[in-house]
Design a protein around this motif. Structure first.
Motif, mmCIF file in Angstrom:
data_model
loop_
_atom_site.group_PDB
_atom_site.id
_atom_site.type_symbol
_atom_site.label_atom_id
_atom_site.label_comp_id
_atom_site.label_asym_id
_atom_site.label_seq_id
_atom_site.Cartn_x
_atom_site.Cartn_y
_atom_site.Cartn_z
ATOM 1 N N GLY A 102 -34.032 -22.553 -25.986
ATOM 2 C CA GLY A 102 -34.033 -21.209 -26.558
ATOM 3 C C GLY A 102 -33.894 -20.118 -25.509
ATOM 4 N N LEU A 103 -32.930 -20.251 -24.604
ATOM 5 C CA LEU A 103 -32.744 -19.271 -23.541
ATOM 6 C C LEU A 103 -32.395 -17.902 -24.113
ATOM 7 C CD1 LEU A 103 -30.631 -21.302 -20.927
ATOM 8 C CD2 LEU A 103 -33.117 -21.091 -21.097
ATOM 9 N N ASP A 104 -32.872 -16.847 -23.445
ATOM 10 C CA ASP A 104 -32.496 -15.501 -23.868
ATOM 11 C C ASP A 104 -31.181 -15.105 -23.205
ATOM 12 O OD1 ASP A 104 -33.030 -14.703 -21.222
ATOM 13 O OD2 ASP A 104 -35.081 -14.099 -21.695
ATOM 14 N N GLY A 105 -30.730 -13.883 -23.436
ATOM 15 C CA GLY A 105 -29.420 -13.459 -22.957
ATOM 16 C C GLY A 105 -29.275 -13.511 -21.458
ATOM 17 N N GLU A 106 -30.276 -13.006 -20.709
ATOM 18 C CA GLU A 106 -30.185 -13.015 -19.246
ATOM 19 C C GLU A 106 -30.236 -14.433 -18.705
ATOM 20 O OE1 GLU A 106 -32.408 -11.077 -15.311
ATOM 21 O OE2 GLU A 106 -33.033 -10.513 -17.346
ATOM 22 N N GLN A 107 -31.034 -15.287 -19.315
ATOM 23 C CA GLN A 107 -31.115 -16.673 -18.862
ATOM 24 C C GLN A 107 -29.809 -17.421 -19.107
ATOM 25 O OE1 GLN A 107 -34.567 -17.722 -21.182
ATOM 26 N NE2 GLN A 107 -35.984 -17.453 -19.459
ATOM 27 N N TRP A 108 -29.166 -17.143 -20.256
ATOM 28 C CA TRP A 108 -27.853 -17.732 -20.509
ATOM 29 C C TRP A 108 -26.847 -17.276 -19.450
ATOM 30 C CZ3 TRP A 108 -26.343 -21.817 -22.855
ATOM 31 C CH2 TRP A 108 -26.952 -22.268 -24.010
ATOM 32 N N LEU A 109 -26.905 -15.992 -19.116
ATOM 33 C CA LEU A 109 -25.972 -15.467 -18.121
ATOM 34 C C LEU A 109 -26.207 -16.111 -16.754
ATOM 35 C CD1 LEU A 109 -23.669 -13.554 -17.576
ATOM 36 C CD2 LEU A 109 -25.320 -11.715 -17.183
ATOM 37 N N LEU A 110 -27.461 -16.328 -16.404
ATOM 38 C CA LEU A 110 -27.763 -17.008 -15.139
ATOM 39 C C LEU A 110 -27.242 -18.447 -15.154
ATOM 40 C CD1 LEU A 110 -31.409 -15.782 -14.416
ATOM 41 C CD2 LEU A 110 -29.388 -15.312 -13.032
ATOM 42 N N ALA A 111 -27.447 -19.149 -16.277
ATOM 43 C CA ALA A 111 -26.996 -20.538 -16.375
ATOM 44 C C ALA A 111 -25.475 -20.632 -16.261
ATOM 45 C CB ALA A 111 -27.467 -21.147 -17.690
ATOM 46 N N LEU A 112 -24.770 -19.741 -16.963
ATOM 47 C CA LEU A 112 -23.300 -19.772 -16.913
ATOM 48 C C LEU A 112 -22.778 -19.290 -15.562
ATOM 49 C CD1 LEU A 112 -22.497 -18.522 -20.526
ATOM 50 C CD2 LEU A 112 -22.404 -20.865 -19.628
ATOM 51 N N SER A 113 -23.505 -18.387 -14.912
ATOM 52 C CA SER A 113 -23.121 -17.972 -13.566
ATOM 53 C C SER A 113 -23.240 -19.150 -12.604
ATOM 54 C CB SER A 113 -24.013 -16.817 -13.092
ATOM 55 O OG SER A 113 -23.883 -15.682 -13.925
ATOM 56 N N GLY A 114 -24.327 -19.898 -12.739
ATOM 57 C CA GLY A 114 -24.492 -21.085 -11.906
ATOM 58 C C GLY A 114 -23.394 -22.108 -12.151
ATOM 59 N N TYR A 115 -22.985 -22.245 -13.414
ATOM 60 C CA TYR A 115 -21.898 -23.182 -13.736
ATOM 61 C C TYR A 115 -20.593 -22.755 -13.075
ATOM 62 C CZ TYR A 115 -18.491 -25.766 -16.554
ATOM 63 O OH TYR A 115 -17.447 -26.570 -16.976
ATOM 64 N N ALA A 116 -20.309 -21.448 -13.099
ATOM 65 C CA ALA A 116 -19.095 -20.950 -12.445
ATOM 66 C C ALA A 116 -19.143 -21.203 -10.943
ATOM 67 C CB ALA A 116 -18.934 -19.457 -12.731
#
Length: 487
Positions: A102-116
């Motif tokens: 249940g990640l929030d918006g900023e956590q999703w952005l951090l996860a996708l940034s790490g993926y990039a």
């Protein structure tokens, strides 16, 4: 020697840019923001080393073999297919895990940034490895320098725009992604889906997968302390620790990595062709460089830790950096000894199970030391745990590795390098606290450094390190004989 010079220039240039970046980031960001960036970036890099480095190992090991068969495109196509499959699998894991947590918006952005960051880091590592095994040092150098400079420019622009830790993450993704795209056509020409073969993929997996397990265990030593430190003390303490840790990696480890770039391809070819004379010569050169350069740079870092902290770190980072840099320098030297030399005892004869065993002992010791020392001593405890763990791994590699592939250890030259570094460190020690506003203070330090360099060389000559004194004497005699003939 030409290859070595080009690789050294590339690594030195990249490291210099990285040091400029570190000095700027620690002045423009808080330890907490830098800590958030470092945790995500560390997770991305660890993801490659734990789940993707088998591709790099396979490419390094089999590129000369497949090139000799005229089937290099099969290997490259299989590596590219493995990269695509890994990227898709990791994205699915991130999405599923994020939804479950249940990640929030900023956590999703951090996860996708790490993926990039992961995608770009993995692609660059594979491309640089391909240039290295192909002995294309010029291409390697240009790609490395572009990869270092572009993220700095993009990150500074995003910091100015107020992106905080995201500035560094997307600076890496965009800045390092640009050179990757520019090198794809040159480095990966011949890659086609219909050239992916089961045999090539099997070779990559059989050789690379066990080594990746060993690398993953080594990553426990390199990175677990950051997550444990953040868990006990928060992102600001992790950031204050990570900055000097990254400094050690971007200085001492970058210098030692030159040995791997310059000599490992030669070692591999000599090992494959069973040319024992060339194999021993390349191994000895590697050992001399790792020991000598490691002792010099590590000793200088340890002796001048307060001055280094004042130059390269912002005020919020400097105190912690000055305290732990000496320990981190020792840790980096042990790490370099194992990674760039002693591990060849296992990788050349493909004794991967033994290497996994050695790395496992180090990883278990590191976790135990981290949970013991970090709660009591914070960043200093993390640095101490890392140094002890890498020392254990290096010592075990010496004892266990000789059963599989004997390496020249050269204790006399190791002693010479350590004594030379000690003499140099003693000469600069009184100048380790320069007055930042006094020109005379910095000039005195520069003079001490020059004297320390001369002392380092003098001790090496006294021990005839790498035959330097003998060669110099022979050259002097030859010139005198030539002069006497002319006269």
């Amino acid at each position: 020697m030409k290859q070595s010079a080009i690789y050294f220039a590339a690594r030195f240039g990249s490291a210099f840019i990285a040091l400029i970046a570190l000095a700027l980031y620690t002045r423009l960001l808080s330890p907490a923001d830098y800590g958030v960036f470092d945790i995500v970036n560390t997770a991305a890099i660890a993801g490659f080393f734990m789940f993707g480095q088998w591709l790099q190992f396979g490419l390094q090991r089999y590129a000369p073999v497949y090139e000799a068969r005229g089937a290099l495109s099969e290997l490259l196509s299989s590596v590219a297919a493995g990269y695509a499959g890994l990227a898709a699998t990791l994205l699915a894991i991130i999405v599923a895990t994020g939804a479950a947590l249940g990640l929030d918006g900023e956590q999703w952005l951090l996860a996708l940034s790490g993926y990039a960051v992961f995608l770009v880091f993995a692609g660059n590592e594979l491309t640089l490895q391909l240039y290295n095994v192909g002995l294309r040092s010029g291409r390697y150098a240009s790609a490395s320098l572009f990869r270092a400079a572009a993220p700095l420019i993009v990150s500074l622009a995003l910091i100015w725009a107020g992106w905080g830790p995201f500035a560094l993450l997307w600076g890496l993704a965009i800045g390092a992604g640009a050179p990757l795209l520019l090198t794809l056509k040159d480095a990966w020409r011949g890659v086609r889906l219909d050239r992916v073969t089961r045999a090539a993929f099997r070779d990559i997996v059989r050789y690379g997968a066990p080594l990746t397990v060993s690398a993953a265990l080594t990553m426990v030593i390199a990175m677990s302390d950051r997550f444990i430190l953040a868990g006990y003390f928060g992102a600001d303490a992790e950031g204050a620790y990570a900055a000097p840790y990254n400094f050690a990696q971007r200085t001492l480890i970058q210098v030692l990595f030159v040995a791997n770039l310059a000599w490992f391809p030669l070692i591999l070819r000599a090992y494959e062709t069973k040319d024992s004379e060339k194999l021993r010569a390349a191994m000895e050169n590697t050992a001399r460089f790792v020991v000598g350069a490691g002792a010099l740079v590590g000793g200088a870092m340890a002796a001048l830790a307060p001055a280094v902290a004042a130059i390269f770190f912002g005020e919020a980072f400097a105190e912690t950096a000055a305290a732990i840099i000496p320990t981190l320098a020792l840790a980096a030297w042990f790490q370099g000894l194992f990674s760039f030399y002693l591990s060849m005892s296992f990788s050349l004869p493909k004794a991967t199970i033994a290497q996994i065993g050695v790395a496992s002992v180090g990883a278990i010791a590191n976790l135990a030391l981290n949970f013991w020392l970090i709660p009591q001593h914070g960043p200093q405890g993390a640095a101490t745990a890392t140094a002890i763990s890498y020392g254990i791994v290096a010592a075990l590699a010496i004892v266990v590795g000789r059963r599989y592939q004997a390496l020249p250890l050269m204790p006399r030259e190791t002693l010479a390098a350590c004594l030379a570094a000690g003499a140099a460190a003693l000469l600069v020690w009184p100048y380790r606290h320069p007055d930042p506003y006094s020109v005379e203070s910095w000039l005195a330090l520069a003079g001490a450094l020059a004297l320390a360099g001369a002392a380092f060389i003098a001790v090496l000559l006294a021990f005839d390190f790498a035959g330097l004194r003998s060669r110099a004497a022979a050259l002097w005699r030859a010139r005198r004989e030539d002069a006497s003939r002319v006269s």
